[in-house]
Scaffold this motif. Sequence first.
Motif, PDB file in Angstrom:
ATOM      1  N   ASP A  32     -16.543  17.260   7.451  1.00 38.87           N
ATOM      2  CA  ASP A  32     -16.557  17.452   8.901  1.00 38.87           C
ATOM      3  C   ASP A  32     -17.156  16.244   9.624  1.00 38.87           C
ATOM      4  OD1 ASP A  32     -15.461  20.000   8.592  1.00 38.87           O
ATOM      5  OD2 ASP A  32     -17.443  20.959   8.525  1.00 38.87           O
ATOM      6  N   PHE A  33     -18.163  15.625   9.021  1.00 38.58           N
ATOM      7  CA  PHE A  33     -18.786  14.449   9.630  1.00 38.58           C
ATOM      8  C   PHE A  33     -17.802  13.282   9.685  1.00 38.58           C
ATOM      9  CE2 PHE A  33     -21.717  10.703   9.474  1.00 38.58           C
ATOM     10  CZ  PHE A  33     -22.291  10.898  10.722  1.00 38.58           C
ATOM     11  N   LYS A  34     -16.995  13.137   8.631  1.00 41.32           N
ATOM     12  CA  LYS A  34     -15.978  12.082   8.654  1.00 41.32           C
ATOM     13  C   LYS A  34     -15.000  12.311   9.803  1.00 41.32           C
ATOM     14  CE  LYS A  34     -14.932  12.263   4.147  1.00 41.32           C
ATOM     15  NZ  LYS A  34     -14.357  11.902   2.829  1.00 41.32           N
ATOM     16  N   GLN A  35     -14.588  13.545  10.020  1.00 44.66           N
ATOM     17  CA  GLN A  35     -13.682  13.856  11.132  1.00 44.66           C
ATOM     18  C   GLN A  35     -14.366  13.568  12.473  1.00 44.66           C
ATOM     19  OE1 GLN A  35     -10.424  14.557  10.870  1.00 44.66           O
ATOM     20  NE2 GLN A  35     -10.404  14.344  13.078  1.00 44.66           N
ATOM     21  N   PHE A  36     -15.636  13.919  12.567  1.00 46.46           N
ATOM     22  CA  PHE A  36     -16.431  13.621  13.765  1.00 46.46           C
ATOM     23  C   PHE A  36     -16.437  12.114  14.046  1.00 46.46           C
ATOM     24  CE2 PHE A  36     -20.654  12.181  15.183  1.00 46.46           C
ATOM     25  CZ  PHE A  36     -20.794  12.838  16.398  1.00 46.46           C
ATOM     26  N   ILE A  44     -11.856   3.683  12.475  1.00 44.42           N
ATOM     27  CA  ILE A  44     -12.180   3.925  11.057  1.00 44.42           C
ATOM     28  C   ILE A  44     -11.369   5.098  10.510  1.00 44.42           C
ATOM     29  CG2 ILE A  44     -14.459   2.844  11.098  1.00 44.42           C
ATOM     30  CD1 ILE A  44     -15.662   5.657  11.214  1.00 44.42           C
ATOM     31  N   GLU A  45     -10.099   5.148  10.920  1.00 47.97           N
ATOM     32  CA  GLU A  45      -9.213   6.227  10.499  1.00 47.97           C
ATOM     33  C   GLU A  45      -9.040   6.312   8.986  1.00 47.97           C
ATOM     34  OE1 GLU A  45      -5.465   5.418  12.316  1.00 47.97           O
ATOM     35  OE2 GLU A  45      -5.284   3.463  11.353  1.00 47.97           O
ATOM     36  N   ASN A  46      -9.325   5.241   8.255  1.00 46.36           N
ATOM     37  CA  ASN A  46      -9.188   5.238   6.796  1.00 46.36           C
ATOM     38  C   ASN A  46     -10.459   5.684   6.081  1.00 46.36           C
ATOM     39  OD1 ASN A  46      -6.529   4.309   6.920  1.00 46.36           O
ATOM     40  ND2 ASN A  46      -7.215   2.186   7.065  1.00 46.36           N
ATOM     41  N   ILE A  47     -11.354   6.332   6.794  1.00 43.43           N
ATOM     42  CA  ILE A  47     -12.654   6.708   6.225  1.00 43.43           C
ATOM     43  C   ILE A  47     -12.535   7.569   4.969  1.00 43.43           C
ATOM     44  CG2 ILE A  47     -13.003   8.763   7.636  1.00 43.43           C
ATOM     45  CD1 ILE A  47     -15.975   7.845   7.879  1.00 43.43           C
ATOM     46  N   ASN A  48     -11.446   8.304   4.827  1.00 47.78           N
ATOM     47  CA  ASN A  48     -11.292   9.151   3.641  1.00 47.78           C
ATOM     48  C   ASN A  48     -11.112   8.345   2.362  1.00 47.78           C
ATOM     49  OD1 ASN A  48     -11.621  11.781   4.769  1.00 47.78           O
ATOM     50  ND2 ASN A  48      -9.648  11.509   5.764  1.00 47.78           N
ATOM     51  N   ASN A  55     -28.636   9.465   1.811  1.00 49.40           N
ATOM     52  CA  ASN A  55     -29.967   9.161   1.283  1.00 49.40           C
ATOM     53  C   ASN A  55     -29.878   8.396  -0.042  1.00 49.40           C
ATOM     54  OD1 ASN A  55     -31.013  10.543   3.516  1.00 49.40           O
ATOM     55  ND2 ASN A  55     -30.946  12.481   2.411  1.00 49.40           N
ATOM     56  N   GLU A  56     -28.997   7.392  -0.045  1.00 45.26           N
ATOM     57  CA  GLU A  56     -28.821   6.452  -1.157  1.00 45.26           C
ATOM     58  C   GLU A  56     -28.202   7.067  -2.408  1.00 45.26           C
ATOM     59  OE1 GLU A  56     -32.400   4.190  -1.788  1.00 45.26           O
ATOM     60  OE2 GLU A  56     -32.510   3.625   0.326  1.00 45.26           O
ATOM     61  N   GLU A  57     -27.521   8.211  -2.274  1.00 47.77           N
ATOM     62  CA  GLU A  57     -26.790   8.810  -3.394  1.00 47.77           C
ATOM     63  C   GLU A  57     -25.387   9.145  -2.936  1.00 47.77           C
ATOM     64  OE1 GLU A  57     -28.613  11.956  -5.574  1.00 47.77           O
ATOM     65  OE2 GLU A  57     -30.612  11.103  -5.378  1.00 47.77           O
ATOM     66  N   TYR A  58     -24.393   8.803  -3.770  1.00 50.12           N
ATOM     67  CA  TYR A  58     -23.012   9.113  -3.395  1.00 50.12           C
ATOM     68  C   TYR A  58     -22.860  10.603  -3.153  1.00 50.12           C
ATOM     69  CZ  TYR A  58     -21.621   4.355  -4.424  1.00 50.12           C
ATOM     70  OH  TYR A  58     -21.501   2.984  -4.398  1.00 50.12           O
ATOM     71  N   ALA A  59     -22.047  10.933  -2.150  1.00 52.56           N
ATOM     72  CA  ALA A  59     -21.907  12.328  -1.733  1.00 52.56           C
ATOM     73  C   ALA A  59     -20.444  12.750  -1.739  1.00 52.56           C
ATOM     74  CB  ALA A  59     -22.487  12.501  -0.332  1.00 52.56           C
ATOM     75  N   GLU A  60     -20.218  14.013  -2.046  1.00 52.60           N
ATOM     76  CA  GLU A  60     -18.888  14.621  -1.998  1.00 52.60           C
ATOM     77  C   GLU A  60     -18.692  15.263  -0.632  1.00 52.60           C
ATOM     78  OE1 GLU A  60     -16.636  14.375  -4.462  1.00 52.60           O
ATOM     79  OE2 GLU A  60     -18.067  13.191  -5.632  1.00 52.60           O
ATOM     80  N   ASP A  61     -17.438  15.589  -0.326  1.00 53.21           N
ATOM     81  CA  ASP A  61     -17.089  16.153   0.982  1.00 53.21           C
ATOM     82  C   ASP A  61     -17.782  17.474   1.299  1.00 53.21           C
ATOM     83  OD1 ASP A  61     -15.490  14.063   1.772  1.00 53.21           O
ATOM     84  OD2 ASP A  61     -13.598  15.101   1.408  1.00 53.21           O
ATOM     85  N   ASP A  62     -18.167  18.237   0.285  1.00 50.55           N
ATOM     86  CA  ASP A  62     -18.746  19.555   0.547  1.00 50.55           C
ATOM     87  C   ASP A  62     -20.265  19.538   0.769  1.00 50.55           C
ATOM     88  OD1 ASP A  62     -19.336  18.936  -2.086  1.00 50.55           O
ATOM     89  OD2 ASP A  62     -18.861  20.925  -2.863  1.00 50.55           O
ATOM     90  N   LEU A  63     -20.891  18.361   0.642  1.00 55.07           N
ATOM     91  CA  LEU A  63     -22.334  18.265   0.876  1.00 55.07           C
ATOM     92  C   LEU A  63     -22.637  18.574   2.339  1.00 55.07           C
ATOM     93  CD1 LEU A  63     -25.096  17.035  -0.500  1.00 55.07           C
ATOM     94  CD2 LEU A  63     -24.654  15.277   1.189  1.00 55.07           C
TER      95      LEU A  63
END
Length: 80
Positions: A32-36, A44-48, A55-63
Motif C-alpha cells: 500500500d505504501f508503494k501505491q501511495f 517512480i511508477e516502476n517501484i514494484n 529499518n535496514e532490513e529488506y521487506a516484503e509487500d505484506d510487512l
Amino acid sequence: MKIKTLFFGITSDLIGENQLDFVIENNLSIKDFKQFLIEKHPSIENINSYAIAVNEEYAEDDLILKENDVVAIIPPVSGG
C-alpha cells in the motif's frame, strides 16, 4: 503516523530529494505504501521492481509499517 523515506540511485533523481517524511495512516503495508508513493510521485511508477528495506532490513509487500519506521527505496543496480 510518520515514516521517513530514503531514496537511492535513480529514485533520488526522479523525486528530486534524498529523503522525505510522510504522514500515513496506521496499518499500511509496504504494498500500500508503494501505491501511495506512486500517487504522490508518478515518476517512480516502476517501484514494484525496486527493493524496499525497512529499518535496514529488506521487506516484503505484506510487512505493516509502524510509527517512525525508515523505508529505503533501492532501485536495481546496473553496470559493466
